[in-house]
Design a protein around this motif. Structure first.
Motif, PDB file in Angstrom:
ATOM      1  N   GLN A 175      87.524  81.995   0.601  1.00 18.37           N
ATOM      2  CA  GLN A 175      87.518  80.526   0.294  1.00 18.37           C
ATOM      3  C   GLN A 175      86.722  80.000  -0.958  1.00 18.37           C
ATOM      4  N   LEU A 176      85.719  80.699  -0.965  1.00 21.76           N
ATOM      5  CA  LEU A 176      84.715  80.323  -1.996  1.00 21.76           C
ATOM      6  C   LEU A 176      85.736  80.622  -3.444  1.00 21.76           C
ATOM      7  N   LEU A 202      79.726  77.245   0.493  1.00 23.28           N
ATOM      8  CA  LEU A 202      80.218  78.330   0.634  1.00 23.28           C
ATOM      9  C   LEU A 202      79.367  79.534   0.387  1.00 23.28           C
ATOM     10  N   ALA A 203      79.014  79.226  -1.037  1.00 20.79           N
ATOM     11  CA  ALA A 203      77.862  80.221  -1.563  1.00 20.79           C
ATOM     12  C   ALA A 203      76.911  80.400  -0.619  1.00 20.79           C
ATOM     13  N   ARG A 204      76.248  79.358  -0.271  1.00 21.38           N
ATOM     14  CA  ARG A 204      75.041  79.447   0.577  1.00 21.38           C
ATOM     15  C   ARG A 204      75.251  80.152   2.074  1.00 21.38           C
ATOM     16  N   LEU A 205      76.696  79.757   2.698  1.00 14.96           N
ATOM     17  CA  LEU A 205      76.951  80.340   3.566  1.00 14.96           C
ATOM     18  C   LEU A 205      77.023  81.948   3.707  1.00 14.96           C
ATOM     19  N   THR A 206      77.577  82.408   2.351  1.00 17.54           N
ATOM     20  CA  THR A 206      77.882  83.905   2.083  1.00 17.54           C
ATOM     21  C   THR A 206      76.492  84.458   2.056  1.00 17.54           C
ATOM     22  N   GLY A 207      75.454  83.998   1.214  1.00 14.40           N
ATOM     23  CA  GLY A 207      74.178  84.243   1.226  1.00 14.40           C
ATOM     24  C   GLY A 207      73.443  84.309   2.653  1.00 14.40           C
ATOM     25  N   TRP A 208      73.867  83.454   3.465  1.00 13.73           N
ATOM     26  CA  TRP A 208      73.057  83.617   4.736  1.00 13.73           C
ATOM     27  C   TRP A 208      73.775  84.716   5.819  1.00 13.73           C
ATOM     28  N   THR A 209      75.069  84.946   5.480  1.00 14.42           N
ATOM     29  CA  THR A 209      75.484  86.227   6.140  1.00 14.42           C
ATOM     30  C   THR A 209      75.040  87.444   5.794  1.00 14.42           C
ATOM     31  N   TYR A 210      74.613  87.817   4.458  1.00 11.19           N
ATOM     32  CA  TYR A 210      73.882  88.725   4.090  1.00 11.19           C
ATOM     33  C   TYR A 210      72.588  88.656   4.532  1.00 11.19           C
ATOM     34  N   PHE A 211      71.885  87.663   4.647  1.00 15.32           N
ATOM     35  CA  PHE A 211      70.642  87.467   4.996  1.00 15.32           C
ATOM     36  C   PHE A 211      70.340  88.080   6.477  1.00 15.32           C
ATOM     37  N   ASP A 212      71.392  87.514   7.407  1.00 14.83           N
ATOM     38  CA  ASP A 212      71.476  87.825   8.701  1.00 14.83           C
ATOM     39  C   ASP A 212      71.686  89.306   9.117  1.00 14.83           C
ATOM     40  N   ALA A 213      72.182  90.018   7.890  1.00 14.58           N
ATOM     41  CA  ALA A 213      72.577  91.341   7.850  1.00 14.58           C
ATOM     42  C   ALA A 213      71.407  92.205   7.457  1.00 14.58           C
ATOM     43  N   ARG A 214      70.200  91.515   6.865  1.00 18.65           N
ATOM     44  CA  ARG A 214      69.334  92.124   6.054  1.00 18.65           C
ATOM     45  C   ARG A 214      69.631  92.663   5.124  1.00 18.65           C
ATOM     46  N   GLN A 215      70.677  92.371   4.218  1.00 23.66           N
ATOM     47  CA  GLN A 215      71.070  92.817   2.914  1.00 23.66           C
ATOM     48  C   GLN A 215      70.476  91.904   1.820  1.00 23.66           C
ATOM     49  N   GLU A 225      73.724  81.744  -6.637  1.00 29.04           N
ATOM     50  CA  GLU A 225      74.791  81.212  -7.208  1.00 29.04           C
ATOM     51  C   GLU A 225      74.808  79.682  -6.496  1.00 29.04           C
ATOM     52  N   SER A 226      74.708  79.525  -5.263  1.00 27.26           N
ATOM     53  CA  SER A 226      74.675  78.327  -4.712  1.00 27.26           C
ATOM     54  C   SER A 226      73.808  77.196  -5.430  1.00 27.26           C
ATOM     55  N   LEU A 227      72.520  77.674  -5.697  1.00 27.62           N
ATOM     56  CA  LEU A 227      71.902  76.735  -6.501  1.00 27.62           C
ATOM     57  C   LEU A 227      72.425  76.213  -7.731  1.00 27.62           C
ATOM     58  N   ASN A 241      67.513  72.629   0.328  1.00 25.47           N
ATOM     59  CA  ASN A 241      68.110  73.402   1.180  1.00 25.47           C
ATOM     60  C   ASN A 241      68.059  75.032   1.192  1.00 25.47           C
ATOM     61  N   VAL A 242      68.676  75.175   0.098  1.00 26.75           N
ATOM     62  CA  VAL A 242      68.985  76.566  -0.480  1.00 26.75           C
ATOM     63  C   VAL A 242      67.683  77.215  -0.550  1.00 26.75           C
ATOM     64  N   LEU A 243      66.879  76.706  -1.492  1.00 26.10           N
ATOM     65  CA  LEU A 243      65.395  77.077  -1.436  1.00 26.10           C
ATOM     66  C   LEU A 243      64.483  77.473  -0.231  1.00 26.10           C
ATOM     67  N   ALA A 244      64.912  76.566   0.618  1.00 27.60           N
ATOM     68  CA  ALA A 244      64.295  76.699   2.081  1.00 27.60           C
ATOM     69  C   ALA A 244      64.760  78.001   2.845  1.00 27.60           C
TER      70      ALA A 244
END
Length: 450
Positions: A175-176, A202-215, A225-227, A241-244
């Protein structure tokens, strides 16, 4: 006997039963086998198969006609029946640590970054959807298109809370890419701004999914990219929000100085104005950074600021949708976690317990996180039985969500439990843990030994 019972874990009630404990201590395998049959439904033929013994030998042991004294046989019984090593005077068995807790954090061998390109629309790592986007050529997005995209993002976040985001990632990245394709053409300013906002989310959400996977490397690339996308439309609160998010990731990476620098930059983005709820959220992230640094005074100051800002919230505040999750239970549990990070378990425990009692049952990941935090604070306070009970309850939501961060919290509690491995409450927790998490691959014996 059904095949599903062949590898059944002994129930925690049996492993902590004084009669089995005494039988194991003196290596009275006649009693052990009788108890296993009566209390776990594992009959002699299955005992023989699981322990690599002959059925006749098991029968002789139960009848009191033979004793088992050889160490390799005792080890096979411990491994076959899943009796913790310490109960039989053995060293800790390899299977006692669930495989999921022995896996290292999943980091790629090399950094993954968005390829260099002009502006924020450079290609991102992810699934290939060029052929799909080609079919969408000529699409004219309208306000209803934007609303549909935002609704899908809300649904992604809901499912991320319930199940974890790894399985959602291909759809989110697809979707991004689609939204990026729409931005390549000239659009009316309101539509263009809306598309940039959707792409940033969408870019932040993608980053979040990688963060949650510890990648973490991929996560940082998508957060960056979201920034960049948010900067195109001067959406400073969203940049905050993204920086947080990046600050929180830095705390998980044990980079407290980075965490503090990132949250300070986030607060700078909101100097021109934002809502009290956003300021309260950022103050709590600041508290996490100070706590990770071990600065107790600064942590207390940031916690006070978060509560002060939260008290100023009004229903009429124009809160952005991405901060509505920061409600009173979230404020309370984060306060407890911040106190817990600086060793103030007596303050942390009732706060986390109160917030957990009010947590949305659908938020499986949040419930697992906070329950493991509660168990850790209870353990720090010497409440071993209560801590193990809390951790057992946390295994239910933990098993329902795919999240390496949840596994990390479980691993930390498991490691803190090491000095108490032989205590019945810890034995019960480990038994439930092994029954809940996928077991390691078992060796298939090539022959039956006597």
């Amino acid at each position: 006997m059904p095949e599903s019972r062949h590898t059944k874990e002994l129930p925690a009630s049996l492993l902590t039963d004084s009669e089995l404990i005494d039988a194991c201590r003196v290596r009275d395998f006649a009693r052990v086998f009788r108890l296993v049959k009566a209390r776990a439904g594992i009959y002699p033929s299955m005992i023989a198969r699981q322990c690599e013994l002959t059925p006749s030998r098991v029968g002789e042991v139960i009848a009191g006609q033979r004793q088992l004294l050889h160490m390799d046989v005792i080890e096979r019984i411990a491994d076959g029946l899943r009796i913790p090593g310490h109960m039989l005077g053995l060293s800790r068995r390899e299977w006692e640590t669930p495989a999921a807790l022995a896996v290292a954090e999943r980091e790629p061998p090399e950094p993954v970054h968005p390829p260099a390109g002009p502006g924020p629309l450079a290609a991102l790592p992810g699934v290939e959807v060029d052929s799909i986007l080609a079919m969408a050529a000529g699409t004219n997005p309208s306000p209803s298109t934007l609303q549909a995209l935002r609704s899908s993002i809300e649904d992604y976040w809901r499912r991320d809370d319930e199940h974890g985001g790894e399985t959602l990632r291909p759809a989110v990245v697809g979707q991004l890419r689609y939204v990026e394709g729409l931005l390549k053409d000239r659009r009316p300013t309101p539509i263009r701004h809306g598309l940039y906002g959707v792409a940033a989310e969408l870019a932040r959400l993608t980053g979040w999914t990688y963060f949650d996977a510890r990648q973490y490397q991929q996560a940082r690339a998508y957060f960056s990219e979201s920034l960049q996308l948010a900067r195109e439309i001067d959406d400073h609160p969203f940049m905050a929000n993204v920086l947080a998010c990046m600050s929180l990731q830095a705390t998980y990476q044990d980079k407290p100085a980075d965490a503090l620098a990132l949250v300070s930059a986030a607060q700078d983005q909101t100097r021109a104005g934002t809502t009290p709820r956003v300021r309260a959220m950022l103050a709590m992230r600041e508290a996490f950074a100070h706590a990770t640094l071990g600065d107790r005074k600064a942590t207390h100051t940031a916690i006070s600021e978060a509560h002060s800002q939260f008290e100023r919230i009004h229903e009429s505040d124009p809160d952005p949708s991405w901060v509505t999750y920061f409600d009173e239970p979230k404020l309370i549990v984060d306060t407890g976690i911040a106190h817990g990070r600086i060793g103030e378990a007596a303050i942390a425990e009732p706060l986390i317990a109160d917030a957990l009692a009010r947590e949305d049952p659908a938020n499986q990941r949040g419930r697992a996180f906070h329950a493991f935090w509660l168990a850790r604070t209870q353990l720090q306070r010497g409440k071993l039985d209560q801590a193990c009970h809390t951790a057992i309850e946390a295994l239910v939501p933990a098993a329902a969500v795919s999240s390496e961060r949840v596994t990390g919290h479980l691993r930390e509690f498991y490691e803190q439990l090491a000095p108490y491995r032989e205590v019945p409450a810890a034995v019960a927790f480990e038994a439930r843990l092994r029954a809940t998490l996928p077991p390691p691959v078992q060796r298939t014996p090539s022959s039956i030994r006597t």
